[in-house]
Design a protein around this motif. Sequence first.
Motif, PDB file in Angstrom:
ATOM      1  N   UNK A  61       0.679  -1.024   0.173  1.00 29.38           N
ATOM      2  CA  UNK A  61       0.355   0.057  -0.216  1.00 29.38           C
ATOM      3  C   UNK A  61       0.848   1.191   0.158  1.00 29.38           C
ATOM      4  N   UNK A  62       2.262   1.189   0.111  1.00 34.42           N
ATOM      5  CA  UNK A  62       2.885   2.281   0.292  1.00 34.42           C
ATOM      6  C   UNK A  62       3.170   2.920  -1.167  1.00 34.42           C
ATOM      7  N   UNK A  63       3.434   4.236  -1.094  1.00 30.28           N
ATOM      8  CA  UNK A  63       3.554   5.127  -2.395  1.00 30.28           C
ATOM      9  C   UNK A  63       5.162   5.002  -2.736  1.00 30.28           C
ATOM     10  N   UNK A  64       5.412   4.965  -4.087  1.00 25.45           N
ATOM     11  CA  UNK A  64       6.837   5.054  -4.661  1.00 25.45           C
ATOM     12  C   UNK A  64       7.763   5.977  -4.057  1.00 25.45           C
ATOM     13  N   UNK A  65       7.274   7.041  -3.615  1.00 29.19           N
ATOM     14  CA  UNK A  65       8.088   8.114  -2.806  1.00 29.19           C
ATOM     15  C   UNK A  65       8.520   7.690  -1.429  1.00 29.19           C
ATOM     16  N   UNK A  66       7.921   6.826  -1.061  1.00 25.55           N
ATOM     17  CA  UNK A  66       8.051   6.418   0.513  1.00 25.55           C
ATOM     18  C   UNK A  66       9.324   5.541   0.476  1.00 25.55           C
ATOM     19  N   UNK A  84      17.670   1.737   3.774  1.00 25.38           N
ATOM     20  CA  UNK A  84      16.795   2.303   3.377  1.00 25.38           C
ATOM     21  C   UNK A  84      16.444   2.097   1.697  1.00 25.38           C
ATOM     22  N   UNK A  85      15.302   1.539   1.349  1.00 23.86           N
ATOM     23  CA  UNK A  85      15.009   1.274  -0.022  1.00 23.86           C
ATOM     24  C   UNK A  85      13.617   1.900  -0.692  1.00 23.86           C
ATOM     25  N   UNK A  86      13.714   2.485  -1.719  1.00 17.75           N
ATOM     26  CA  UNK A  86      12.258   2.951  -2.184  1.00 17.75           C
ATOM     27  C   UNK A  86      11.249   1.920  -2.363  1.00 17.75           C
ATOM     28  N   UNK A  87      10.170   2.323  -2.072  1.00 18.55           N
ATOM     29  CA  UNK A  87       8.879   1.532  -2.043  1.00 18.55           C
ATOM     30  C   UNK A  87       8.489   1.258  -3.584  1.00 18.55           C
ATOM     31  N   UNK A  88       9.632   0.734  -4.456  1.00 15.66           N
ATOM     32  CA  UNK A  88       9.132   0.459  -5.628  1.00 15.66           C
ATOM     33  C   UNK A  88       8.546  -0.962  -5.747  1.00 15.66           C
ATOM     34  N   UNK A  89       7.940  -1.266  -6.768  1.00 22.14           N
ATOM     35  CA  UNK A  89       7.202  -2.664  -6.734  1.00 22.14           C
ATOM     36  C   UNK A  89       8.276  -3.724  -6.791  1.00 22.14           C
ATOM     37  N   UNK A 193      -3.165  -4.267   9.348  1.00 20.61           N
ATOM     38  CA  UNK A 193      -3.167  -3.493   8.224  1.00 20.61           C
ATOM     39  C   UNK A 193      -3.999  -2.021   8.609  1.00 20.61           C
ATOM     40  N   UNK A 194      -5.222  -2.152   9.288  1.00 18.36           N
ATOM     41  CA  UNK A 194      -6.106  -1.165   9.601  1.00 18.36           C
ATOM     42  C   UNK A 194      -5.304  -0.058  10.487  1.00 18.36           C
ATOM     43  N   UNK A 195      -4.543  -0.772  11.383  1.00 17.06           N
ATOM     44  CA  UNK A 195      -3.944   0.081  12.413  1.00 17.06           C
ATOM     45  C   UNK A 195      -2.741   0.710  11.765  1.00 17.06           C
ATOM     46  N   UNK A 196      -2.087   0.002  11.113  1.00 17.16           N
ATOM     47  CA  UNK A 196      -0.823   0.530  10.352  1.00 17.16           C
ATOM     48  C   UNK A 196      -1.393   1.864   9.500  1.00 17.16           C
ATOM     49  N   UNK A 197      -2.471   1.688   8.659  1.00 23.85           N
ATOM     50  CA  UNK A 197      -2.807   2.862   8.097  1.00 23.85           C
ATOM     51  C   UNK A 197      -3.552   4.213   8.693  1.00 23.85           C
ATOM     52  N   UNK A 198      -3.944   3.823  10.107  1.00 23.79           N
ATOM     53  CA  UNK A 198      -4.243   4.697  11.063  1.00 23.79           C
ATOM     54  C   UNK A 198      -2.761   5.645  11.505  1.00 23.79           C
ATOM     55  N   UNK A 199      -2.143   4.690  11.497  1.00 22.31           N
ATOM     56  CA  UNK A 199      -0.654   5.460  11.937  1.00 22.31           C
ATOM     57  C   UNK A 199      -0.340   6.087  10.942  1.00 22.31           C
ATOM     58  N   UNK A 200      -0.097   5.765   9.784  1.00 19.74           N
ATOM     59  CA  UNK A 200       0.314   6.496   8.230  1.00 19.74           C
ATOM     60  C   UNK A 200      -0.412   7.827   8.274  1.00 19.74           C
TER      61      UNK A 200
END
Length: 223
Positions: A61-66, A84-89, A193-200
């Motif tokens: 669910x992460x964005x490519x810029x993350x 660190x690694x970019x959140x690419x597919x 997942x729901x709690x991580x989305x809440x954190x984000x």
Amino acid sequence: EMVSYRASESDPGTFMVVVTPGLDLQPITNGADYVFVLDVSGSMKGKIHTLVQGVVKALRDMKPEDRFRIITFNTRARDLTGGWVPATPANVQDAVTKIESINPSDGTDLYSGINMAVKRLDDDRATSVILVTDAVTNSGIVDPREFHKLLRQYDLRLFGFVIGNSGNWPLMRAMADASGGFSTGVSNADDILGQIMLAKSKVTHESLHDARWRISGVKTFDT
């Protein structure tokens, strides 16, 4: 904004002040950093499937810029992504493959995982630590005060998700309080997942913390 009140000139008064950060606290538009700290100790047997499913969903669910790091810990900590690694597919899929091959074993040195998570931070990016554990800490440093002392040194938020009913909640609360995050119990992958989305959702703007106040021109006490 200030509201003040004093019943008479001879009595002390009271006041309430509301301070709002100015427009210099900008939205985070250049991506954020996430450190996933995953408990792979022997006590996670029977729970690891829930951990893996929830974290895999969050990674996808992460964005490519993350950017992200994956740290696992049992009797010692390991950095699965090597930094660190970019959140690419491609990077996400590589991390998913490594997470899905985890086999829980050995004791639980939570401090080693947190200590590795706070290293190599980038001051120009907002950082969140996503900790998934059963919080059954039985080796290494276990004193909540030491965890609090460690996390207070860094500009990050820790969000702790506890699987099972045997967790060390005083320790989890100490870490969350020290970083301005939160800790909560989870029961399944969708819960994680729901709690991580809440954190984000709570890390969307630059923030002002550890503010100090100095009031001059009037004597104040009991504030």
